[in-house]
Design a protein around this motif. Structure first.
Motif, PDB file in Angstrom:
ATOM      1  N   GLU A 103       0.944  -1.406   0.163  1.00  0.00           N
ATOM      2  CA  GLU A 103       0.003   0.010  -0.026  1.00  0.00           C
ATOM      3  C   GLU A 103       0.843   1.226  -0.098  1.00  0.00           C
ATOM      4  O   GLU A 103       0.454   2.405  -0.669  1.00  0.00           O
ATOM      5  CB  GLU A 103      -1.135  -0.222   1.209  1.00  0.00           C
ATOM      6  N   LYS A 104       1.927   1.284   0.698  1.00  0.00           N
ATOM      7  CA  LYS A 104       2.807   2.375   0.825  1.00  0.00           C
ATOM      8  C   LYS A 104       3.435   2.518  -0.544  1.00  0.00           C
ATOM      9  O   LYS A 104       3.546   4.029  -0.994  1.00  0.00           O
ATOM     10  CB  LYS A 104       3.961   1.982   1.826  1.00  0.00           C
ATOM     11  N   LEU A 105       3.977   1.469  -1.387  1.00  0.00           N
ATOM     12  CA  LEU A 105       4.379   1.605  -2.582  1.00  0.00           C
ATOM     13  C   LEU A 105       3.404   2.282  -3.165  1.00  0.00           C
ATOM     14  O   LEU A 105       3.561   3.069  -4.328  1.00  0.00           O
ATOM     15  CB  LEU A 105       5.002   0.366  -3.116  1.00  0.00           C
ATOM     16  N   ALA A 106       2.119   1.702  -3.356  1.00  0.00           N
ATOM     17  CA  ALA A 106       0.872   1.955  -4.731  1.00  0.00           C
ATOM     18  C   ALA A 106       0.717   3.601  -4.357  1.00  0.00           C
ATOM     19  O   ALA A 106       0.602   4.126  -5.320  1.00  0.00           O
ATOM     20  CB  ALA A 106      -0.231   1.236  -4.018  1.00  0.00           C
ATOM     21  N   VAL A 107       0.813   4.112  -3.146  1.00  0.00           N
ATOM     22  CA  VAL A 107       0.632   5.574  -2.843  1.00  0.00           C
ATOM     23  C   VAL A 107       1.665   6.282  -3.458  1.00  0.00           C
ATOM     24  O   VAL A 107       1.591   7.386  -4.177  1.00  0.00           O
ATOM     25  CB  VAL A 107       0.283   5.545  -1.405  1.00  0.00           C
ATOM     26  N   HIS A 108       2.903   5.795  -3.284  1.00  0.00           N
ATOM     27  CA  HIS A 108       3.955   6.520  -3.842  1.00  0.00           C
ATOM     28  C   HIS A 108       3.765   6.653  -5.510  1.00  0.00           C
ATOM     29  O   HIS A 108       3.990   7.538  -6.119  1.00  0.00           O
ATOM     30  CB  HIS A 108       5.362   5.901  -3.631  1.00  0.00           C
ATOM     31  N   ILE A 109       3.340   5.478  -6.143  1.00  0.00           N
ATOM     32  CA  ILE A 109       3.201   5.342  -7.749  1.00  0.00           C
ATOM     33  C   ILE A 109       2.355   6.197  -8.098  1.00  0.00           C
ATOM     34  O   ILE A 109       2.255   7.092  -8.996  1.00  0.00           O
ATOM     35  CB  ILE A 109       3.121   3.747  -7.898  1.00  0.00           C
ATOM     36  N   GLU A 110       0.989   6.130  -7.242  1.00  0.00           N
ATOM     37  CA  GLU A 110      -0.100   6.954  -7.902  1.00  0.00           C
ATOM     38  C   GLU A 110       0.065   8.394  -7.770  1.00  0.00           C
ATOM     39  O   GLU A 110      -0.578   9.230  -8.443  1.00  0.00           O
ATOM     40  CB  GLU A 110      -1.409   6.529  -7.392  1.00  0.00           C
ATOM     41  N   ARG A 111       1.123   8.714  -6.772  1.00  0.00           N
ATOM     42  CA  ARG A 111       1.410  10.387  -6.708  1.00  0.00           C
ATOM     43  C   ARG A 111       2.243  10.835  -7.714  1.00  0.00           C
ATOM     44  O   ARG A 111       2.464  12.118  -8.007  1.00  0.00           O
ATOM     45  CB  ARG A 111       1.758  10.449  -5.413  1.00  0.00           C
ATOM     46  N   LYS A 112       2.854   9.999  -8.394  1.00  0.00           N
ATOM     47  CA  LYS A 112       4.107  10.534  -9.359  1.00  0.00           C
ATOM     48  C   LYS A 112       3.326  10.786 -10.739  1.00  0.00           C
ATOM     49  O   LYS A 112       2.297  10.195 -11.236  1.00  0.00           O
ATOM     50  CB  LYS A 112       4.743   9.164  -9.773  1.00  0.00           C
ATOM     51  N   PRO A 113       3.722  11.804 -11.274  1.00  0.00           N
ATOM     52  CA  PRO A 113       3.165  12.207 -12.592  1.00  0.00           C
ATOM     53  C   PRO A 113       3.660  11.132 -13.559  1.00  0.00           C
ATOM     54  O   PRO A 113       4.468  10.565 -13.558  1.00  0.00           O
ATOM     55  CB  PRO A 113       3.711  13.672 -13.045  1.00  0.00           C
ATOM     56  N   ASP A 114       2.741  10.993 -14.997  1.00  0.00           N
ATOM     57  CA  ASP A 114       3.121   9.942 -15.757  1.00  0.00           C
ATOM     58  C   ASP A 114       4.254  10.212 -16.345  1.00  0.00           C
ATOM     59  O   ASP A 114       5.046   9.229 -16.696  1.00  0.00           O
ATOM     60  CB  ASP A 114       2.018  10.018 -16.813  1.00  0.00           C
ATOM     61  N   THR A 115       4.825  11.521 -16.569  1.00  0.00           N
ATOM     62  CA  THR A 115       6.129  11.810 -16.975  1.00  0.00           C
ATOM     63  C   THR A 115       7.384  11.093 -16.292  1.00  0.00           C
ATOM     64  O   THR A 115       8.274  10.691 -16.625  1.00  0.00           O
ATOM     65  CB  THR A 115       6.351  13.142 -17.184  1.00  0.00           C
TER      66      THR A 115
END
Length: 161
Positions: A103-115
């Motif tokens: 979950e921690k990793l998923a939150v990090h991923i979803e907060r990143k811009p697609d670029t």
């Protein structure tokens, strides 16, 4: 911020661990009724559920610091050095920690811009963030199949289904 692909990758990561993916198999469902004895039971090839579960978790935990701006500190040779758990409670805590880390990793991923997905992941030799996120998901699916197979082997040898 455009992060539609980041959101999808985070979703897929969660799904391989907690359900809703296209395979209908996930880590949570496979491990929910595995006890300590079953986790450490070794088949004739010397593999056990704990080995593959730890291996999956090792790389999830290794990627989190990178998303937090820190260095990558992961080595294949250590990815099978699983802890010796002695109690059912320790096993359950270990499994619970996996889902917290995911979950921690998923939150990090979803907060990143697609670029950001197209940027180099630590070093050019590792490719970009996109490759590493998808690789982690594919890696989990692959070893999840091994865990599921070990679970079936164990239960067959013990007369359980």
């Amino acid at each position: 911020m455009n992060n539609q692909f980041s959101l999808r990758i985070a979703q897929h990561l969660r799904q391989v661990f907690t359900g809703g993916n296209w395979t209908y198999v996930n880590v949570q469902d496979v491990l929910k009724d595995v006890d300590l004895n079953e986790a450490f039971w070794q088949n004739v090839d010397g593999h056990c559920i704990m080995k593959w579960t730890y291996h999956i978790q090792y790389f999830v935990q290794a990627v989190i610091p990178v998303f937090e701006g820190e260095a990558l500190d992961a080595h294949d040779k250590f990815s099978f050095d699983f802890p010796e758990l002695k109690t059912e409670s320790e096993w359950r805590s270990f499994v619970d920690q996996i889902f917290e880390d995911v979950e921690k990793l998923a939150v990090h991923i979803e907060r990143k811009p697609d670029t950001k997905l197209l940027e180099v992941f630590v070093d050019q030799k590792y490719g970009d963030y996109h490759r590493n996120c998808w690789g982690l998901i594919e890696h989990t699916h692959y070893h999840l199949a091994q865990i599921n197979q070990l679970k079936k082997e164990y239960r067959k040898t013990k007369g359980r289904s």
